[in-house]
Scaffold this active site. Structure first.
Site, PDB file in Angstrom:
ATOM      1  N   LYS A  54      41.594  15.047  -2.782  1.00 37.87           N
ATOM      2  CA  LYS A  54      41.957  16.166  -2.950  1.00 37.87           C
ATOM      3  C   LYS A  54      43.023  15.718  -3.956  1.00 37.87           C
ATOM      4  O   LYS A  54      43.271  15.603  -5.305  1.00 37.87           O
ATOM      5  CB  LYS A  54      42.142  17.422  -2.489  1.00 37.87           C
ATOM      6  CG  LYS A  54      39.918  17.655  -2.271  1.00 37.87           C
ATOM      7  CD  LYS A  54      40.689  19.151  -1.391  1.00 37.87           C
ATOM      8  CE  LYS A  54      39.097  19.423  -1.144  1.00 37.87           C
ATOM      9  NZ  LYS A  54      38.977  20.562   0.507  1.00 37.87           N
ATOM     10  N   GLN A  98      42.391  23.503   4.623  1.00 39.27           N
ATOM     11  CA  GLN A  98      41.814  22.832   4.854  1.00 39.27           C
ATOM     12  C   GLN A  98      41.218  23.487   6.008  1.00 39.27           C
ATOM     13  O   GLN A  98      41.634  23.769   7.070  1.00 39.27           O
ATOM     14  CB  GLN A  98      42.230  21.268   4.624  1.00 39.27           C
ATOM     15  CG  GLN A  98      41.096  20.283   5.234  1.00 39.27           C
ATOM     16  CD  GLN A  98      40.065  20.525   4.296  1.00 39.27           C
ATOM     17  OE1 GLN A  98      40.934  20.511   3.325  1.00 39.27           O
ATOM     18  NE2 GLN A  98      39.080  20.162   4.374  1.00 39.27           N
ATOM     19  N   ASP A 121      39.545  28.410  -2.424  1.00 40.87           N
ATOM     20  CA  ASP A 121      38.709  28.099  -2.070  1.00 40.87           C
ATOM     21  C   ASP A 121      37.332  29.099  -1.874  1.00 40.87           C
ATOM     22  O   ASP A 121      36.243  28.996  -1.718  1.00 40.87           O
ATOM     23  CB  ASP A 121      38.356  27.684  -0.607  1.00 40.87           C
ATOM     24  CG  ASP A 121      38.837  27.049   0.109  1.00 40.87           C
ATOM     25  OD1 ASP A 121      38.101  25.887  -0.781  1.00 40.87           O
ATOM     26  OD2 ASP A 121      39.079  26.237   1.311  1.00 40.87           O
TER      27      ASP A 121
END
Ligand code: NAP
Length: 300
Positions: A54, A98, A121
């Site tokens: 990422k 994460q 997200d």
């Protein structure tokens, strides 16, 4: 029939190109550089790989990448304090924590402490509610990638029968919501669904997000249907040598590709689209934060 292969790797490259173009314009016209902060708690090997990837792609598209690596025993208070700091940092437009988090941390609490407009997200309860009511939101990356590929392939999916197998909060449910918002007729199937083969057989679009290797065989698929395989499963591959493994999806690719009209492969289908959509969400968040027009085609 032999299915057309929907090439997620190539499609993701076009999304990253669009993102990079928009980033360049934001810098040149407004002096703004979008920034993505990724928070990793602990040393889960798969998470470390994702976070590295990422960060690398964020920088490659011209954005700022801020990585925060915390010890596995970081307290909830310290993690929440970092999120608060990032929420208030004007150079950070997207925040991603994460998952999974170590067991002593409350994932819902942590995710819901991210400012919704920076929640790239799309897991914050406000974004879930906005998506569910058809309002502008941050959309979870994996289903957004699936939607982009479906729109690209079909133009419009209005009126099509879509079956989503899996009802997780990160894939199945938001996927169903996105399909519904695009006026597909949507069925969500799960482990208690009766006659799953019969349900899948009705579908013009099948999205499989189950986590069971090659569970959906070709003879469940309606002739000409579009199959989006979200599953990423590692299985033994003795044919490659002792101890070797390979990745497969939730769909049995060889048999499904003989019946479907179009299909995403694993690897090289949905997977590459997920990070591309994370980058897209960061640009979208940056534009919204600065009251600028959002880039076309990078969100739902
Ligand atoms: P998850 O949270 O484990 O959810 C799996 C869903 O599948 C559940 O709703 C479950 O039903 C359903 N299910 C399980 N067994 C079933 C069966 N025999 N028949 C019908 N439904 C069944 O998984 P997830 O996080 O959504 O992920 C699904 C897959 O996508 C995994 O392989 C994961 O690795 C992959 N994935 C890929 C990406 C990507 O970037 N490509 C991103 C995220 C996930 P119940 O609710 O009834 O238990």
């Amino acid at each position: 029939m032999t299915a057309q292969v929907i090439d997620g790797k190539a499609f993701a490259a076009t999304v990253r190109e669009k993102v990079a173009g928009h980033v360049a314009r934001l810098k040149a016209d407004h002096g703004i550089t979008p920034g993505l902060a990724v928070v990793l708690v602990g040393e889960d090997p798969a998470s470390q790989v994702y976070v590295r990837s990422k960060g690398k792609q964020t920088v490659e598209t011209g954005m700022n990448s801020f990585e925060h690596k915390l010890e596995a025993d970081t307290s909830e208070a310290d993690l929440l304090a970092l999120i608060d700091q990032l929420n208030n940092d004007a150079s950070v437009h997207g925040i991603l924590v994460q998952l999974p988090l170590p067991g002593h941390l409350n994932e819902d609490l942590v995710i819901n402490s991210i400012a919704p407009e920076k929640d790239v997200d799309g897991f914050h309860i406000s974004n879930v509610g906005l998506l569910g009511t058809g309002q502008k939101s941050m959309v979870p990356c994996t289903p957004l990638g699936c939607l982009m590929m479906l729109r690209d392939h079909h133009g419009s999916i209005s009126g099509m029968n879509a079956v989503v197998i899996g009802r997780s909060n990160i894939v199945g449910k938001p996927m169903a919501q996105l399909l519904l918002n695009d006026s597909a007729t949507v069925t969500i199937a799960h482990s208690r669904t009766k006659d799953l083969p019969g349900v899948v057989k009705q579908a013009d679009i099948v999205v499989a997000a189950v986590g069971r290797p090659e569970m959906v065989p070709g003879d469940w698929i309606k002739e000409g249907a579009t199959v989006i395989d979200v599953g990423i499963n590692r299985i033994d591959a003795p044919e490659k040598g002792e101890g070797k493994t390979r990745l497969v999806g939730d769909v049995h690719y060889e048999s499904a590709a003989k019946v479907a009209g179009a299909i995403t492969p694993v690897p090289g289908g949905v997977g590459p689209m997920t990070i591309a959509c994370l980058l897209a969400n960061t640009v979208t968040a940056c534009c919204r934060a600065n009251g600028l027009d959002e880039p076309e085609g990078l969100t739902a």
